[in-house]
Design an enzyme around this catalytic site. Structure first.
Site, short mmCIF file in Angstrom:
data_model
loop_
_atom_site.label_atom_id
_atom_site.label_comp_id
_atom_site.label_asym_id
_atom_site.label_seq_id
_atom_site.Cartn_x
_atom_site.Cartn_y
_atom_site.Cartn_z
N CYS A 105 0.43 -1.36 -0.36
CA CYS A 105 0.09 0.49 0.11
C CYS A 105 1.19 1.44 0.25
O CYS A 105 1.44 1.75 -0.84
CB CYS A 105 -0.93 0.10 1.36
SG CYS A 105 -2.33 0.94 0.81
N HIS A 204 -3.47 -4.70 0.54
CA HIS A 204 -2.76 -6.03 2.21
C HIS A 204 -2.82 -6.93 1.73
O HIS A 204 -3.58 -7.60 2.45
CB HIS A 204 -3.36 -5.28 3.37
CG HIS A 204 -3.17 -3.37 3.31
ND1 HIS A 204 -2.17 -3.05 4.19
CD2 HIS A 204 -4.09 -2.29 2.75
CE1 HIS A 204 -2.72 -1.56 4.09
NE2 HIS A 204 -3.36 -1.15 2.82
N GLU A 206 -1.26 -9.42 3.85
CA GLU A 206 -1.34 -9.75 5.09
C GLU A 206 -2.39 -9.33 5.63
O GLU A 206 -2.55 -10.65 6.67
CB GLU A 206 -0.70 -8.22 5.83
CG GLU A 206 -1.13 -7.44 6.42
CD GLU A 206 -0.84 -5.80 5.47
OE1 GLU A 206 -0.90 -5.22 5.46
OE2 GLU A 206 -0.82 -6.56 3.96
#
Length: 243
Positions: A105, A204, A206
């Site tokens: 990001c 994202h 993650e």
């Protein structure tokens, strides 16, 4: 790159704001641990020697100071100049050491700015037809270039990703190419083809812990840090898409 002999796990640095989200830190830490690495959080107040890292993740967070790419600061936008300077120095060091780097990001935007590129400060002022979307769930569809490293990692031409940003890459930095866009044209992925691993994604990964394709970004980062980057071959044009 730090010597890996005798290490149980490579050490990956994750940059963050001093008061950044702990949820993001734990999600990245878990993703890196599952990929076989140990993570260390790096902030302007909690520094760590970059030359002791085996890889670097430039994480998400506040907007980047517009003066770094020749624009005026918008007083209504929250910035973190100390973090900006930390990450610019970290990317300088990573480039000199040849460390694999993943930008997430804001981190993808920082890679672009570090290489002399610029940003759209408000994507909706440029891409008026783009949907207003801020969610950690994979709701935004993107298309990935079939001759890119990102493509070879994810193994797919189209997929859905999450979206928490309101800025994006404008003018590309030196040595970078756009490798993923959403339907409205907003840049979603960049990479440096001349580097073993220098990739920025606007989403994202993650937070997509159950998506094995997205977790492949962390696995490939760690494998490259270990000196075992996967063989890169452009995939054929005829490929599948994920819902």
């Amino acid at each position: 790159m730090a010597a890996l002999i005798g290490k149980a796990r490579p050490v990956v640095g994750l940059t963050a704001s001093v008061h950044g989200s702990r949820i993001a830190w734990w999600a990245n830490r878990l993703a890196l641990r599952r990929a076989g690495a140990s993570a260390v959080r790096i902030t302007a107040e909690q520094t760590y020697p970059i030359d002791r890292l085996d890889a670097l993740v430039v994480g998400g967070g506040d907007d980047i100071d517009a003066t770094l790419y020749g624009e005026s600061v918008n007083p209504q936008i929250r910035i973190d100049p100390e973090r900006d300077h930390l990450e610019m120095r970290a990317l300088d060091c990573a480039a000199k050491l040849g460390l694999p780097v993943l930008g997430i990001c804001r981190g993808s935007q920082m890679i672009n700015v570090h290489r002399g590129g610029s940003l759209h400060m408000d994507i909706h002022a440029i891409y008026e037809e783009a949907p207003h979307m801020r969610t950690v769930l994979p709701r935004k569809r993107i298309r990935i270039e079939p001759d890119s490293r990102l493509y070879s990692i994810l193994g797919i031409a189209e997929c859905r990703v999450n979206a928490l940003h309101h800025q994006s890459v404008d003018r590309l930095g030196d040595g970078l190419r756009v490798v993923a866009r959403e339907r409205a044209g907003i840049v979603q992925g960049i990479e440096a083809s001349a580097e073993p691993f220098l990739i920025g994604v606007q989403w994202h990964p993650e937070y997509l812990l159950t998506d094995s394709r997205q977790q492949g970004l962390f696995r490939t980062l760690v494998d490259t840090a270990l000196g075992h980057p996967p063989a890169y071959e452009p995939l054929p044009d005829a490929v599948q898409a994920a819902d």
